[in-house]
Design a protein around this motif. Structure first.
Motif, PDB file in Angstrom:
ATOM      1  N   ARG A 121       0.835  -1.205   0.000  1.00 33.99           N
ATOM      2  CA  ARG A 121       0.000   0.000   0.000  1.00 33.99           C
ATOM      3  C   ARG A 121       0.862   1.244   0.000  1.00 33.99           C
ATOM      4  O   ARG A 121       2.013   1.221   0.420  1.00 33.99           O
ATOM      5  N   TYR A 123       0.352   5.111   1.539  1.00 38.17           N
ATOM      6  CA  TYR A 123      -0.523   5.872   2.425  1.00 38.17           C
ATOM      7  C   TYR A 123       0.147   7.179   2.803  1.00 38.17           C
ATOM      8  O   TYR A 123       1.354   7.355   2.650  1.00 38.17           O
ATOM      9  N   SER A 144      -8.470   6.034   5.556  1.00 38.06           N
ATOM     10  CA  SER A 144      -8.264   4.795   6.309  1.00 38.06           C
ATOM     11  C   SER A 144      -9.139   4.699   7.541  1.00 38.06           C
ATOM     12  O   SER A 144      -9.367   3.603   8.056  1.00 38.06           O
TER      13      SER A 144
END
Length: 152
Positions: A121, A123, A144
């Motif tokens: 991921r 982020y 999130s």
């Protein structure tokens, strides 16, 4: 975004153009004047981008020979995946370049690099008052739901 904008890795020779963008980014988050980062932090950060042992990376947006944006990101291990995670730490575009798709192009370039690195991921975080950036982020990623805590 104009076709004349190139997203590329930062080069050591970019420092003089990168530094005003870095200063602008830091000023946006209140790190200017008496609260500015010490020069040692800026120099060390810059050097880390070119140290093969460091997990830190820098991309820049260039138009007509001038840098108009930057992003910094790093890879780290996680306990819930074999591959690394990618933390997009900094993103900034020059005021004159805003609204031209430069920020989105920088994020998408991080996505591409993270995919090559096998990252599970990408982020990042932004300040809750940064509404303009959140409009872009809401199109490119999902929130999130996590709240960030810190201790100095």
């Amino acid at each position: 975004m104009p076709t004349s904008v190139i997203i590329r890795p930062a080069r050591p020779t970019d420092y003089d153009q990168w530094k005003p963008l870095w200063d602008g980014y830091n000023a946006f988050y209140g790190r200017a004047g008496a609260t500015a980062l010490p020069e040692e932090i800026t120099r060390t950060t810059w050097q880390r981008f070119f140290d093969t042992y460091e997990p830190m990376h820098a991309l820049v947006a260039e138009a007509e020979g001038r840098l108009i944006g930057l992003t910094h990101y790093l890879y780290h291990r996680t306990t819930v995946a074999i591959g690394p995670n990618c933390y997009l730490q900094d993103l900034f575009t020059a005021e004159a370049a805003r609204g031209r798709g430069v920020g989105e192009a920088l994020i998408r370039a991080v996505y591409a690099d993270a995919a090559k690195a096998g990252a599970a991921r990408v982020y990042w975080q932004t300040h809750e008052t940064n509404i303009t950036a959140q409009r872009l982020y809401d199109r490119l990623a999902e929130k999130s739901g996590f709240i960030v805590y810190r201790h100095a």
